[in-house]
Scaffold this motif. Structure first.
Motif, PDB file in Angstrom:
ATOM      1  N   ARG A   1       0.879  -0.842  -0.039  1.00 42.14           N
ATOM      2  CA  ARG A   1       0.126  -0.169  -0.020  1.00 42.14           C
ATOM      3  C   ARG A   1       0.848   1.383  -0.026  1.00 42.14           C
ATOM      4  O   ARG A   1       2.220   1.494   0.939  1.00 42.14           O
TER       5      ARG A   1
ATOM      6  N   GLY B   1       4.551   2.293  12.586  1.00 44.68           N
ATOM      7  CA  GLY B   1       3.712   1.127  12.604  1.00 44.68           C
ATOM      8  C   GLY B   1       2.696   0.729  10.628  1.00 44.68           C
ATOM      9  O   GLY B   1       2.084  -0.218  10.326  1.00 44.68           O
ATOM     10  N   ARG B   2       3.263   1.477  10.277  1.00 39.98           N
ATOM     11  CA  ARG B   2       2.825   1.550   8.271  1.00 39.98           C
ATOM     12  C   ARG B   2       4.029   1.187   7.334  1.00 39.98           C
ATOM     13  O   ARG B   2       4.940   1.761   7.659  1.00 39.98           O
ATOM     14  N   TYR B   3       4.470   0.552   6.492  1.00 37.38           N
ATOM     15  CA  TYR B   3       5.393   0.086   5.565  1.00 37.38           C
ATOM     16  C   TYR B   3       4.621   0.040   4.408  1.00 37.38           C
ATOM     17  O   TYR B   3       3.014   0.173   4.316  1.00 37.38           O
TER      18      TYR B   3
ATOM     19  N   GLN C   1       1.047  -9.861   6.052  1.00 39.06           N
ATOM     20  CA  GLN C   1      -0.110 -10.126   7.037  1.00 39.06           C
ATOM     21  C   GLN C   1      -0.123 -11.583   7.114  1.00 39.06           C
ATOM     22  O   GLN C   1       0.165 -12.867   6.177  1.00 39.06           O
TER      23      GLN C   1
ATOM     24  N   ARG D   1     -14.033   0.291  10.211  1.00 42.33           N
ATOM     25  CA  ARG D   1     -13.333  -0.869   9.247  1.00 42.33           C
ATOM     26  C   ARG D   1     -13.073  -0.119   7.975  1.00 42.33           C
ATOM     27  O   ARG D   1     -14.443   0.412   7.453  1.00 42.33           O
TER      28      ARG D   1
ATOM     29  N   ALA E   1      -3.452  -1.600  16.162  1.00 43.99           N
ATOM     30  CA  ALA E   1      -4.328  -2.515  15.771  1.00 43.99           C
ATOM     31  C   ALA E   1      -3.176  -3.887  15.197  1.00 43.99           C
ATOM     32  O   ALA E   1      -2.512  -3.364  14.296  1.00 43.99           O
ATOM     33  N   LEU E   2      -3.626  -4.804  15.855  1.00 44.43           N
ATOM     34  CA  LEU E   2      -1.945  -6.208  15.643  1.00 44.43           C
ATOM     35  C   LEU E   2      -3.279  -6.461  14.391  1.00 44.43           C
ATOM     36  O   LEU E   2      -2.265  -7.072  13.182  1.00 44.43           O
ATOM     37  N   GLY E   3      -3.763  -6.319  15.054  1.00 44.69           N
ATOM     38  CA  GLY E   3      -5.061  -7.253  13.500  1.00 44.69           C
ATOM     39  C   GLY E   3      -6.569  -6.538  13.429  1.00 44.69           C
ATOM     40  O   GLY E   3      -7.283  -6.239  14.163  1.00 44.69           O
TER      41      GLY E   3
ATOM     42  N   GLY F   1      -1.119  -7.937  11.267  1.00 43.59           N
ATOM     43  CA  GLY F   1      -0.104  -7.686  10.810  1.00 43.59           C
ATOM     44  C   GLY F   1       1.212  -7.591  11.415  1.00 43.59           C
ATOM     45  O   GLY F   1       2.039  -7.168  12.301  1.00 43.59           O
TER      46      GLY F   1
HETATM   47  P1  AMP Z   1      -5.727  -4.087   7.006  1.00 43.51           P
HETATM   48  O1  AMP Z   1      -5.948  -5.559   5.797  1.00 43.51           O
HETATM   49  O2  AMP Z   1      -6.236  -2.643   6.476  1.00 43.51           O
HETATM   50  O3  AMP Z   1      -7.484  -4.723   8.103  1.00 43.51           O
HETATM   51  O4  AMP Z   1      -5.445  -4.698   7.538  1.00 43.51           O
HETATM   52  C1  AMP Z   1      -4.939  -5.668   8.682  1.00 43.51           C
HETATM   53  C2  AMP Z   1      -3.667  -5.281  10.115  1.00 43.51           C
HETATM   54  O5  AMP Z   1      -2.276  -5.065   9.062  1.00 43.51           O
HETATM   55  C3  AMP Z   1      -3.306  -4.369  10.650  1.00 43.51           C
HETATM   56  O6  AMP Z   1      -4.299  -4.484  12.038  1.00 43.51           O
HETATM   57  C4  AMP Z   1      -2.451  -4.048  10.617  1.00 43.51           C
HETATM   58  O7  AMP Z   1      -1.548  -4.823  12.167  1.00 43.51           O
HETATM   59  C5  AMP Z   1      -1.838  -4.633   9.229  1.00 43.51           C
HETATM   60  N1  AMP Z   1      -1.758  -3.335   8.759  1.00 43.51           N
HETATM   61  C6  AMP Z   1      -2.058  -2.283   7.672  1.00 43.51           C
HETATM   62  N2  AMP Z   1      -1.608  -2.039   7.087  1.00 43.51           N
HETATM   63  C7  AMP Z   1       0.122  -1.817   7.061  1.00 43.51           C
HETATM   64  C8  AMP Z   1       1.061  -1.098   7.043  1.00 43.51           C
HETATM   65  N3  AMP Z   1       1.102  -0.242   5.814  1.00 43.51           N
HETATM   66  N4  AMP Z   1       1.898  -1.372   7.430  1.00 43.51           N
HETATM   67  C9  AMP Z   1       2.193  -2.869   8.269  1.00 43.51           C
HETATM   68  N5  AMP Z   1       0.893  -3.321   8.823  1.00 43.51           N
HETATM   69  C10 AMP Z   1      -0.151  -2.895   8.811  1.00 43.51           C
END
Ligand code: AMP
Length: 444
Positions: free
Chosen positions: A104, A111-113, A118, A249, A302-304, A330
């Motif tokens: 993405r 916490g965002r890469y 996943q 969400r 959020a961890l997941g 994540g």
């Molecule tokens: P999502 O697919 O957006 O529901 O994300 C599920 C989990 O993936 C989130 O709770 C985060 O822990 C992790 N996550 C989502 N986007 C990122 C990101 N850009 N970098 C790292 N972890 C992410």
């Protein structure tokens, strides 16, 4: 995007092995989908007006004009695979787990890469509430085994196509009345994606959502019953949860149950963490408020998260609706957390032998000896590029490896090696064909 190597690689690998083992015991089977998909898997599935698709997707046009996208998430691809693979003919539900990189083009922040990992679970072909609870239960179990002790599931129900339109009307009408107080983004979202207003992190919008209509108050009888059952299951299996009325969400495909999992000792949760000593703070992750105040930055990410997606199949072109529920963890956030316990992957073996070779003849024979040891499942390290005995012995000493196997010119000609016990410096000459037996007797 980063390179992952050394100890970090093993931590990721260890987590994956633990998570997939747990999923397997619950009856899940692995699936791997391609990293590139036709773009419309995500535009139709996840939704054109979601941040993920609208702003963050990496897309490319290939020769022939087709538009592809690097997968930004796993669920749409797995539903696509279910439809294309005719998995409806298999015993239902189909329960799958996956692990891998997702992409993405988000703004860099805590916490965002842009490439992140996943681990996810999907249960396809059932609308039963037990499936929602099972996904939540397995995800919390995996996180618990990874060392998280203060887990809480934030959970909400956003209804289905019977009751949601009514709720959306209420929501839009509420926000219209407060239009002047909304941030610019939310004024736009109000037309296309009003649920997302509850997700906004702008201060003025956070204040507004406190009095916004709540989806649970607008659920139809079926959705109410479904949500009640999910909560009852969570009570029974003692998963700590907290109902979060503003949790919606970011993706379009969710219906009914949505959830996120955080690790936060300050959060009041129903369930075994019921001590309820501390006052609840706002039950919401503050993803990426990197410019925010330091105390904001300390709030848990959020961890997941996940939820039910009963309409995704039709959005992807299926004639029939396919009820399903899933969630993903994540992994980057997990492996970077201080709470993480060491999860050593099976592939890591502590070396028992340091293998030394001296001279060209010996170098030639080296790979044969290493193969004998591999077949005997004896892990070793070596420095085949080095020539001098003293240098190689020094490396063995440095690593504190208990035995050294030395292959010199003479030994190479005689098909033997010298085995030295580093604890007392005693050594024996052993024929290569007898090496495995000799080492097993020594309990190497
Ligand atoms: P999502 O697919 O957006 O529901 O994300 C599920 C989990 O993936 C989130 O709770 C985060 O822990 C992790 N996550 C989502 N986007 C990122 C990101 N850009 N970098 C790292 N972890 C992410």
């Amino acid at each position: 995007m980063r390179d992952i190597l050394g100890a970090d690689f093993y931590t990721y690998q260890g987590f994956f092995e633990k998570a997939s083992e747990i999923a397997m015991y619950y009856g899940f089977r692995p699936i791997e989908t391609p990293m590139l998909e036709r773009e419309n898997v995500f535009t139709s599935g996840v939704g054109k007006e979601t941040d993920i698709v609208e702003k963050e997707m990496y897309t490319l046009r290939v020769r022939g004009g087709e538009k592809l996208a690097l997968r930004p998430e796993g669920t749409a691809s797995i539903m696509r695979a279910y439809i294309e693979g005719g998995m409806h003919t298999m015993p239902q539900p189909v329960m799958l787990y996956y692990y891998g990189p997702f992409f993405r083009h988000d703004k860099p922040q805590r916490g965002r890469y842009r490439e992140f990992f996943q681990f996810g679970l999907e249960v396809l072909g059932t609308s039963k509430s037990i499936a929602d609870a099972m996904v939540i239960q397995i995800m919390t179990t995996i996180l618990k085994e990874a060392g998280f002790k203060n887990l809480c599931v934030l959970v909400n129900s956003i209804g289905d196509k019977t009751c949601r339109p009514h709720y959306i009307r209420e929501l839009v009408s509420y926000y219209r009345k407060n239009m002047g107080d909304l941030c610019g983004n939310c004024r736009q979202r109000l037309k296309g994606n009003p649920l997302r207003l509850l997700d906004c992190k702008e201060l003025q919008c956070v204040a507004l959502k406190e009095n916004a209509p709540q989806s649970v108050a607008h659920l139809c009888e079926h959705c109410k019953e479904h949500f009640r059952e999910v909560l009852e299951c969570l009570d029974t299996i003692k998963v700590p949860y907290s109902i979060d009325h503003t949790l919606v969400r970011g993706l379009d495909y969710y219906s009914r149950t949505v959830f996120e999992i955080i690790d936060d000792e300050d959060l009041i949760c129903i369930g075994p963490r019921d001590e309820q000593k501390k006052p609840a703070k706002e039950n919401k992750e503050k993803d990426g408020d990197v410019e925010g105040a330091p105390e904001e930055r300390a709030l848990p990410l959020a961890l997941g998260g996940g939820g039910r997606y009963d309409y995704l199949a039709k959005q992807l072109g299926s004639k029939k609706e396919i009820s399903a529920v899933g969630g993903s963890i994540g992994v980057d956030r997990v492996v970077e957390a201080p709470q993480l316990v060491s999860l050593t992957p099976r592939i890591i073996k502590k070396p028992k032998i340091y293998f030394i070779q001296i001279g060209f003849e010996a170098k030639l024979k080296s790979l044969t000896v290493i193969e004998v040891l591999r077949k005997a499942r004896i892990p070793l390290v070596h420095a085949l590029s080095k020539d001098k005995l003293s240098i190689q012995l020094a490396i063995a000493e440095k690593y504190g490896i208990p035995y050294v196997v030395i292959l010199g010119q003479k030994e190479a000609l005689e098909e033997s090696v010298i085995v030295r016990d580093m604890s007392n410096r005693s050594q024996d000459t052993v024929k290569i064909e007898k090496l495995e037996d000799y080492l097993k007797k020594k309990k190497v």
